[in-house]
Design a protein around this motif. Structure first.
Motif, PDB file in Angstrom:
ATOM      1  N   ILE A   1       2.656  11.031  -9.316  1.00  0.00           N
ATOM      2  CA  ILE A   1       1.744  11.552 -10.339  1.00  0.00           C
ATOM      3  C   ILE A   1       1.009  12.783  -9.833  1.00  0.00           C
ATOM      4  CG2 ILE A   1      -0.257  11.026 -11.788  1.00  0.00           C
ATOM      5  CD1 ILE A   1       0.543   8.066 -11.611  1.00  0.00           C
ATOM      6  N   THR A   2       0.531  12.700  -8.603  1.00  0.00           N
ATOM      7  CA  THR A   2      -0.303  13.780  -8.047  1.00  0.00           C
ATOM      8  C   THR A   2       0.469  15.081  -7.904  1.00  0.00           C
ATOM      9  OG1 THR A   2      -1.581  12.130  -6.816  1.00  0.00           O
ATOM     10  CG2 THR A   2      -1.816  14.423  -6.145  1.00  0.00           C
ATOM     11  N   ASN A   3       1.716  15.004  -7.444  1.00  0.00           N
ATOM     12  CA  ASN A   3       2.489  16.230  -7.205  1.00  0.00           C
ATOM     13  C   ASN A   3       2.603  17.113  -8.447  1.00  0.00           C
ATOM     14  OD1 ASN A   3       2.906  15.674  -4.492  1.00  0.00           O
ATOM     15  ND2 ASN A   3       4.799  14.563  -4.862  1.00  0.00           N
ATOM     16  N   PRO A   4       3.071  16.586  -9.584  1.00  0.00           N
ATOM     17  CA  PRO A   4       3.161  17.467 -10.758  1.00  0.00           C
ATOM     18  C   PRO A   4       1.813  17.806 -11.375  1.00  0.00           C
ATOM     19  CG  PRO A   4       3.824  15.238 -11.342  1.00  0.00           C
ATOM     20  CD  PRO A   4       3.669  15.266  -9.855  1.00  0.00           C
TER      21      PRO A   4
ATOM     22  N   PHE B   1      -6.099   8.400  -6.072  1.00  0.00           N
ATOM     23  CA  PHE B   1      -6.630   8.063  -7.395  1.00  0.00           C
ATOM     24  C   PHE B   1      -7.678   9.080  -7.837  1.00  0.00           C
ATOM     25  CE2 PHE B   1      -9.933   5.967  -9.957  1.00  0.00           C
ATOM     26  CZ  PHE B   1      -9.173   5.582 -11.059  1.00  0.00           C
ATOM     27  N   ILE B   2      -8.564   9.432  -6.915  1.00  0.00           N
ATOM     28  CA  ILE B   2      -9.610  10.417  -7.229  1.00  0.00           C
ATOM     29  C   ILE B   2      -8.991  11.768  -7.561  1.00  0.00           C
ATOM     30  CG2 ILE B   2     -11.563  11.711  -6.276  1.00  0.00           C
ATOM     31  CD1 ILE B   2     -12.277   9.221  -4.654  1.00  0.00           C
ATOM     32  N   LEU B   3      -7.984  12.177  -6.769  1.00  0.00           N
ATOM     33  CA  LEU B   3      -7.327  13.463  -7.007  1.00  0.00           C
ATOM     34  C   LEU B   3      -6.620  13.481  -8.355  1.00  0.00           C
ATOM     35  CD1 LEU B   3      -5.814  14.304  -3.490  1.00  0.00           C
ATOM     36  CD2 LEU B   3      -7.744  15.412  -4.615  1.00  0.00           C
ATOM     37  N   CYS B   4      -5.931  12.377  -8.681  1.00  0.00           N
ATOM     38  CA  CYS B   4      -5.258  12.295  -9.982  1.00  0.00           C
ATOM     39  C   CYS B   4      -6.259  12.458 -11.121  1.00  0.00           C
ATOM     40  CB  CYS B   4      -4.538  10.953 -10.117  1.00  0.00           C
ATOM     41  SG  CYS B   4      -3.015  10.832  -9.162  1.00  0.00           S
ATOM     42  N   SER B   5      -7.405  11.781 -10.981  1.00  0.00           N
ATOM     43  CA  SER B   5      -8.439  11.852 -12.016  1.00  0.00           C
ATOM     44  C   SER B   5      -8.997  13.269 -12.127  1.00  0.00           C
ATOM     45  CB  SER B   5      -9.564  10.867 -11.701  1.00  0.00           C
ATOM     46  OG  SER B   5      -9.076   9.536 -11.607  1.00  0.00           O
TER      47      SER B   5
ATOM     48  N   LEU C   1       0.826  -1.209   0.000  1.00  0.00           N
ATOM     49  CA  LEU C   1       0.000   0.000   0.000  1.00  0.00           C
ATOM     50  C   LEU C   1       0.863   1.264   0.000  1.00  0.00           C
ATOM     51  CD1 LEU C   1      -2.799  -1.055   2.526  1.00  0.00           C
ATOM     52  CD2 LEU C   1      -3.054  -0.702   0.066  1.00  0.00           C
ATOM     53  N   PHE C   2       1.946   1.212   0.760  1.00  0.00           N
ATOM     54  CA  PHE C   2       2.835   2.376   0.809  1.00  0.00           C
ATOM     55  C   PHE C   2       3.485   2.606  -0.551  1.00  0.00           C
ATOM     56  CE2 PHE C   2       6.617   4.797   2.143  1.00  0.00           C
ATOM     57  CZ  PHE C   2       5.996   5.771   2.906  1.00  0.00           C
ATOM     58  N   GLY C   3       3.831   1.513  -1.244  1.00  0.00           N
ATOM     59  CA  GLY C   3       4.394   1.638  -2.585  1.00  0.00           C
ATOM     60  C   GLY C   3       3.406   2.250  -3.563  1.00  0.00           C
ATOM     61  N   ILE C   4       2.136   1.831  -3.457  1.00  0.00           N
ATOM     62  CA  ILE C   4       1.095   2.402  -4.327  1.00  0.00           C
ATOM     63  C   ILE C   4       0.934   3.893  -4.055  1.00  0.00           C
ATOM     64  CG2 ILE C   4      -1.381   2.369  -4.866  1.00  0.00           C
ATOM     65  CD1 ILE C   4      -1.345  -0.639  -4.273  1.00  0.00           C
ATOM     66  N   ILE C   5       0.982   4.273  -2.784  1.00  0.00           N
ATOM     67  CA  ILE C   5       0.851   5.686  -2.426  1.00  0.00           C
ATOM     68  C   ILE C   5       2.008   6.500  -3.005  1.00  0.00           C
ATOM     69  CG2 ILE C   5       0.950   7.304  -0.479  1.00  0.00           C
ATOM     70  CD1 ILE C   5      -0.641   5.275   1.138  1.00  0.00           C
ATOM     71  N   ILE C   6       3.210   5.945  -2.963  1.00  0.00           N
ATOM     72  CA  ILE C   6       4.374   6.644  -3.533  1.00  0.00           C
ATOM     73  C   ILE C   6       4.184   6.858  -5.030  1.00  0.00           C
ATOM     74  CG2 ILE C   6       6.829   6.411  -4.077  1.00  0.00           C
ATOM     75  CD1 ILE C   6       7.194   5.048  -1.393  1.00  0.00           C
TER      76      ILE C   6
ATOM     77  N   PHE D   1      -7.565   4.152   2.215  1.00  0.00           N
ATOM     78  CA  PHE D   1      -8.294   5.406   2.038  1.00  0.00           C
ATOM     79  C   PHE D   1      -7.442   6.425   1.273  1.00  0.00           C
ATOM     80  CE2 PHE D   1      -8.951   9.720   3.713  1.00  0.00           C
ATOM     81  CZ  PHE D   1     -10.277   9.929   3.378  1.00  0.00           C
ATOM     82  N   ILE D   2      -6.153   6.516   1.628  1.00  0.00           N
ATOM     83  CA  ILE D   2      -5.250   7.443   0.951  1.00  0.00           C
ATOM     84  C   ILE D   2      -5.077   7.049  -0.515  1.00  0.00           C
ATOM     85  CG2 ILE D   2      -2.870   8.275   0.840  1.00  0.00           C
ATOM     86  CD1 ILE D   2      -4.531   9.566   3.030  1.00  0.00           C
ATOM     87  N   CYS D   3      -4.973   5.737  -0.778  1.00  0.00           N
ATOM     88  CA  CYS D   3      -4.844   5.265  -2.165  1.00  0.00           C
ATOM     89  C   CYS D   3      -6.047   5.684  -2.996  1.00  0.00           C
ATOM     90  CB  CYS D   3      -4.694   3.742  -2.200  1.00  0.00           C
ATOM     91  SG  CYS D   3      -3.113   3.116  -1.618  1.00  0.00           S
ATOM     92  N   VAL D   4      -7.238   5.504  -2.434  1.00  0.00           N
ATOM     93  CA  VAL D   4      -8.470   5.876  -3.141  1.00  0.00           C
ATOM     94  C   VAL D   4      -8.514   7.378  -3.380  1.00  0.00           C
ATOM     95  CG1 VAL D   4     -10.995   5.942  -2.992  1.00  0.00           C
ATOM     96  CG2 VAL D   4      -9.752   3.892  -2.259  1.00  0.00           C
TER      97      VAL D   4
END
Length: 265
Positions: A169-172, A245-249, A159-164, A239-242
């Motif tokens: 992606i989210t940062n830029p 994902f929503i924020l990226c979208s 899960l931590f790897g997925i968050i990284i 929850f953070i992963c979800v």
């Protein structure tokens, strides 16, 4: 077409990154040499110089990561929001391809920057600290097995790897979205972009805080506290992963539709 656009994007800012990486690695080596010299002498000047170089070295680490984001943001700004944007939007390439290329380009350079950072740390401090950490890992896994937390450790790492990955992606893309929205809603594009970023950042922090309270620790006994903490932590990471994902979208949609419907060059 995506491969060609990505190749151009990476080549376009490779020179800036190359200079930054080269400076950081050279300074890492210089800091190492001066530190080694200081170990074999009692000269006050050499020790003061070693401390000075180490302090500067810390600033170069910060500059390495700040420079990475600055180059990515400047490249996006020049490609889409300056006079060069007229050429960008007249290319026979889909808008989605242009945006995805910038995102992949940003992720790749972030990963390369982390590798350069670790290389600089190895040059400055050697492999010993890294080897000590690696030696601890088998012991930790055995202890986790003994206490029944082996599955928890594996799930946590995944899960931590997925968050990284999502964070890369989210940062830029959050900056991309803010700049895209800023050019739509105001003549003061930079100020509008900054305001958009502050608003989005505040919203994401509120969501994270809400997640902490939703999956907070409420157990009282020591055993129940530990069990509840691990479960709560896993639920919070999911929850953070979800959310990521929503924020990226949302950021991608905001960037895409801002350029598609409200382009204002």
């Amino acid at each position: 077409m995506l491969r060609k656009v990505l190749k151009y994007d990476m080549k376009n800012i490779s020179s800036m990154f190359s200079v930054t990486y080269g400076f950081f690695l050279i300074f890492s080596f210089m800091s190492l040499i001066i530190n080694k010299i200081s170990l074999y002498t009692n000269a006050v000047l050499i020790h003061s110089l070693s401390n000075f170089f180490f302090g500067i070295y810390i600033f170069t680490i910060v500059g390495l990561f700040l420079g990475c984001f600055a180059f990515i943001i400047i490249d996006f700004y020049k490609s889409f929001l300056t006079d060069r944007g007229f050429l960008t939007f007249t290319l026979p390439v889909k808008l989605s391809t242009l945006i995805v290329s910038k995102i992949i380009n940003a992720v790749i350079w972030q990963v390369i920057t982390f590798f350069v950072f670790f290389l600089g740390i190895i040059i400055r401090f050697g492999l010993q600290p890294l080897l000590e950490i690696i030696d601890i890992i088998p012991t930790l896994m055995q202890v986790s097995k003994f206490y029944g937390y082996h599955d928890f450790i594996i799930a946590f790492v995944i899960l931590f790897g997925i968050i990284i990955i999502f964070s890369l992606i989210t940062n830029p893309i959050s900056f991309f979205a803010c700049m895209a929205m800023g050019q739509c809603i105001s003549k003061q594009k930079i100020l509008a972009s900054i305001a958009s970023y502050v608003a989005l950042y505040f919203l994401s922090q509120v969501i994270s805080i809400v997640g902490i309270f939703l999956f907070g620790i409420t157990a009282t006994s020591t055993k129940a506290l530990l069990l509840h903490s691990t479960n709560a932590l896993l639920y919070y990471l999911i929850f953070i992963c979800v959310i990521q994902f929503i924020l990226c979208s949302l950021y991608y949609c905001a960037t895409f539709f801002s350029f598609k419907k409200g382009l204002n060059l």
